[in-house]
Design an enzyme around this catalytic site. Structure first.
Site, PDB file in Angstrom:
ATOM      1  N   HIS A  42       0.862  -1.188   0.000  1.00 52.39           N
ATOM      2  CA  HIS A  42       0.000   0.000   0.000  1.00 52.39           C
ATOM      3  C   HIS A  42       0.892   1.230   0.000  1.00 52.39           C
ATOM      4  O   HIS A  42       1.544   1.527   0.997  1.00 52.39           O
ATOM      5  CB  HIS A  42      -0.903  -0.021   1.238  1.00 52.39           C
ATOM      6  N   GLU A  69      -2.086  -1.439  -3.518  1.00 54.03           N
ATOM      7  CA  GLU A  69      -3.209  -0.777  -2.858  1.00 54.03           C
ATOM      8  C   GLU A  69      -2.973   0.725  -2.899  1.00 54.03           C
ATOM      9  O   GLU A  69      -1.857   1.194  -2.638  1.00 54.03           O
ATOM     10  CB  GLU A  69      -3.346  -1.251  -1.412  1.00 54.03           C
ATOM     11  N   HIS A 190      -8.407  -8.231   5.399  1.00 49.77           N
ATOM     12  CA  HIS A 190      -8.388  -7.257   6.491  1.00 49.77           C
ATOM     13  C   HIS A 190      -8.767  -7.937   7.810  1.00 49.77           C
ATOM     14  O   HIS A 190      -9.888  -8.395   7.989  1.00 49.77           O
ATOM     15  CB  HIS A 190      -9.306  -6.060   6.262  1.00 49.77           C
TER      16      HIS A 190
END
Length: 238
Positions: A42, A69, A190
């Site tokens: 990310h 991400e 997640h």
């Protein structure tokens, strides 16, 4: 089921002392050699863990699949088109959050979503949306031109009572089935860890799970190879 490994927190540990080690690129290579089907990073707008140079080096070295991400911003769109990961995942982003706190608000952003996605897909990059497991979000993702939806499993990971856990799994299963029927591929992530992952083996629509913090935490104590292989055993052989 396949496993994508998020290596953000290797960079978090490195950045804690502003050193060169541990190296996210080396960690990614070990994860791939240990059986991971992809590497996730990310690149946040504040660059709190993964840096631009990390992304460039990962693009040069990852041999499975690189999933970037990112927030839905013009800067990140330019970076994605330039570096050409196999996949981008659009996620919500707040500077004050410790980690991503919810699914991408596809309803609020829908008007510009298709316009954002098109040049990315034209560059040969697949697009995934990190969404809440809801049929409306799935329908809008398909309409906007996404290839994949990643079901946000954070709420599931926080449930304690068996009936609440079962209800959340049911919600994810229904959304995943609807997504596949809509022509989308489905992944999940997640808050997943070695203790709550097993129910996802029963959701056949989910082809891959994306795991970061729990896996990196085990890798810090047992090594990346062990951490990856332990998770692969749970999702495929237990």
């Amino acid at each position: 089921m396949q496993l994508a490994v998020n290596i953000d927190h290797i960079a978090t540990l490195r950045n804690a002392r502003n050193e060169q080690q541990p190296d996210p690129v080396t960690a990614a290579a070990i994860a791939e050699l240990s059986g991971a089907s992809g590497i996730v990073c990310h690149l946040r707008e504040d660059r709190r863990h993964i840096k631009d140079r990390d992304l460039e080096r990962l693009r040069e070295s990852v041999t499975t699949k690189l999933d970037l991400e990112m927030a839905m911003t013009e800067e990140m769109q330019r970076i994605a088109i330039r570096t050409k990961p196999e996949l981008i995942t659009l996620v919500p982003e707040k500077r004050e959050e410790l980690t991503t706190e919810g699914g991408f608000d596809i309803i609020s952003h829908y008007d510009r979503l298709a316009e954002f996605i098109k040049p990315v897909r034209d560059a040969g990059i697949e697009v995934s949306l990190f969404i809440e497991p809801e049929e409306k979000a799935v329908a809008l993702a398909a309409k906007a031109g996404a290839d994949i939806v990643e079901m946000h499993t954070g709420p599931y990971s926080l449930k304690k009572r068996p009936e609440d856990i079962d209800a959340e799994i049911k919600r994810i299963r229904i959304a995943a089935s609807y997504a596949r029927d809509s022509g989308l591929r489905v992944v999940a992530g997640h808050g997943l860890n070695y203790y709550n992952i097993l129910p996802f083996r029963r959701i056949e629509e989910i082809e891959e799970v994306s795991i970061g913090h729990a896996l990196i935490a085990r890798a810090a104590l047992a090594g990346m190879e062990t951490a990856v292989r332990d998770m692969l055993h749970l999702i495929n052989e237990a």
